[in-house]
Scaffold this active site. Structure first.
Site, PDB file in Angstrom:
ATOM      1  N   ASP A  96       0.794  -1.243   0.000  1.00 41.05           N
ATOM      2  CA  ASP A  96       0.000   0.000   0.000  1.00 41.05           C
ATOM      3  C   ASP A  96       0.823   1.288   0.000  1.00 41.05           C
ATOM      4  OD1 ASP A  96       0.650  -1.009   2.548  1.00 41.05           O
ATOM      5  OD2 ASP A  96      -1.055  -0.042   3.536  1.00 41.05           O
ATOM      6  N   GLU A 163      -0.764  -2.545   5.104  1.00 42.78           N
ATOM      7  CA  GLU A 163       0.175  -2.472   6.234  1.00 42.78           C
ATOM      8  C   GLU A 163      -0.012  -1.161   6.976  1.00 42.78           C
ATOM      9  OE1 GLU A 163       3.219  -1.378   8.713  1.00 42.78           O
ATOM     10  OE2 GLU A 163       3.055  -0.370   6.797  1.00 42.78           O
ATOM     11  N   GLU A 164      -0.244  -0.095   6.221  1.00 46.99           N
ATOM     12  CA  GLU A 164      -0.338   1.239   6.843  1.00 46.99           C
ATOM     13  C   GLU A 164      -1.549   1.372   7.762  1.00 46.99           C
ATOM     14  OE1 GLU A 164       1.993   3.218   6.809  1.00 46.99           O
ATOM     15  OE2 GLU A 164       3.166   2.868   4.990  1.00 46.99           O
TER      16      GLU A 164
HETATM   17 ZN   LIG Z   1       4.595   3.361   6.533  1.00 47.65          ZN
HETATM   18 ZN   LIG Z   2       6.133   0.806   5.493  1.00 46.18          ZN
END
Ligand SMILES: [Zn+2]
Ligand SMILES: [Zn+2]
Length: 437
Positions: A96, A163-164
């Site tokens: 992402d 992930e963010e």
């Molecule tokens: Zn990040």
């Molecule tokens: Zn990252």
């Protein structure tokens, strides 16, 4: 301190023959990998929306003979290559981008703009460098496929979404990553790093990144006229007391030898000079390494909020509401210590002592830790790969100027150095873990 830099030519002289071969193969791949990188960089996608990026990874892996499954935990992909008996090694890249408008001014800069679910129009940028992660993932897949005669085992390569938002690893695990596919004995990943020179590799045995919790506190009050405070219960005063008292959690309740952060990042209340509002809202980021410290902080926040409200004379039905955002919790990333030391020694042999450095842990978050927490027998390691162009690093040191961090609109990693180093390091480690016969 000025750091010593070893040029590529000097390194080549000290590399053993096998390392030379892999290094050459990476070099050969670089023009094609850089094209892929430019494409990822110019077309970033926000968390949960990584459809195009996942499609590119899936197509690449399929071409190489991996068995590819898409839509694992949202937009996640799993690419499996079975190559005889041996251990299962998982290699992960996250996919992402971020709601950041790129300001690097570089020719290949992202011009993508979107309107988020919250209705905010924003630019989108790979400001965390996940485009380098995906590109190196392709590099590793290619080299592993091309060198099947040099390893034996099962390679599981995953493209992870979101992930963010601290959600993607959990979503993939909940969607059967370890039940529908082979559970790994080893889990590997890298993250680009904005604080040290391009091509350096950083490793941290043990806790490397923190538990990250987002907490909201709604502080209730009894509103009224600013001139008649005696008829009100002022939530701004109460929330201010809560903010002050929260500071004692880390300072007085947690051992000085443990790491912890309680930051109130947002405080909103009121609309006008002469009105005492009936509500204040606080947003906190809460960080720690161990589960015990995390529990203490979260319990302490609820206790302090309630305790201060009681002290302010708030009635029972107007106690503060403390909400821990469970969906965005990122558990601490723990690199299996002996395994990390072993891999670091191996990387030092290949890249030289100067380029492979032990790094202190940081209080940032990264949901890669979930893959190892799921089963304590899994040996897990995420390394940093430095991305600061050397000239810029030297100039910044000289001028005493700080460098753009990850998530900055100005973050412009030396992508070829990050991608080539990460591709070689991850491929070499993966092959080492799956020796032939
Ligand atoms: Zn990040
Ligand atoms: Zn990252």
């Amino acid at each position: 301190m000025r750091l010593f830099w070893v040029g590529a030519a000097a390194l080549a002289l000290v590399m053993p023959a096998s390392a030379q071969t892999l290094g050459d193969e990476v070099k050969e791949q670089m023009p094609s990998l850089m094209e892929i990188y430019q494409d990822f960089h110019a077309n970033p996608e926000l968390s949960f929306m990584e459809v195009r990026s996942a499609g590119i990874l899936a197509a690449e892996a399929r071409k190489l003979g991996f068995e590819v499954t898409e839509k694992v935990g949202g937009t996640g992909i799993v690419a499996v290559m079975k190559n005889g008996p041996g251990p299962v090694v998982m290699v992960r890249a996250d996919m992402d981008g971020l709601p950041v408008t790129e300001q690097t001014g570089l020719p290949g800069a992202s011009k993508v703009r979107v309107t988020t679910a919250e209705g905010v129009e924003t630019g989108v940028m790979h400001a965390c460098g996940h485009d380098t992660h995906m590109t190196a993932w392709v590099g590793v897949a290619r080299l592993m496929a091309a060198n099947k005669d040099r390893w034996s085992g099962t390679l599981v390569m995953i493209g992870q979404p979101a992930e963010e938002r601290g959600a993607g690893a959990r979503m993939m695990l909940e969607d059967g990553l370890y039940t529908r596919f082979s559970k790994p004995e080893y889990a590997l990943a890298f993250h680009d790093a904005a604080q040290f020179p391009a091509g350096w590799i950083g490793y941290t045995p043990g806790y490397a990144l923190a538990n990250v919790d987002s907490v909201d506190i709604t502080v209730k009050g009894i509103g009224g006229h600013g001139a008649y405070p005696q008829t009100t219960k002022d939530p701004i005063v109460l929330a201010s007391r809560i903010v002050g008292a929260l500071q004692t959690l880390v300072a007085r309740e947690i051992s000085p030898l443990d790491s912890a952060v309680v930051t109130v990042g947002s405080f909103h209340a009121g609309a006008k000079h002469n009105i005492i509002s009936d509500e204040a809202k606080l947003q906190l980021t809460v960080r720690s390494y161990t589960d015990a410290v995390r529990d203490h902080l979260l319990d302490g926040i609820a206790r302090i909020a309630k305790g201060e409200a009681i002290a302010a004379g708030m009635p029972e039905d107007k106690m503060p509401v403390v909400t821990v955002q469970k969906d965005e919790y990122t558990p601490a990333t723990f690199n299996t210590p002996e395994f990390t030391e072993e891999m670091a020694a191996f990387l030092k042999e290949r890249f030289g002592e100067q380029r492979v450095v032990r790094m202190p842990p940081v209080m940032g978050g990264e949901d890669f830790g979930r893959f190892g927490r799921e089963d304590k027998s899994i040996k897990s390691l995420i390394v940093w790969v430095g991305g600061v162009p050397l000239a810029e690093y030297d100039a910044a040191k000289k001028a005493g100027r700080s460098l753009p961090s990850l998530h900055s609109p100005f973050w412009a990693p030396d992508a070829p150095a990050v991608i080539s180093t990460a591709t070689e390091a991850l491929t070499a480690m993966t092959m080492k873990l799956m020796p032939k016969g």
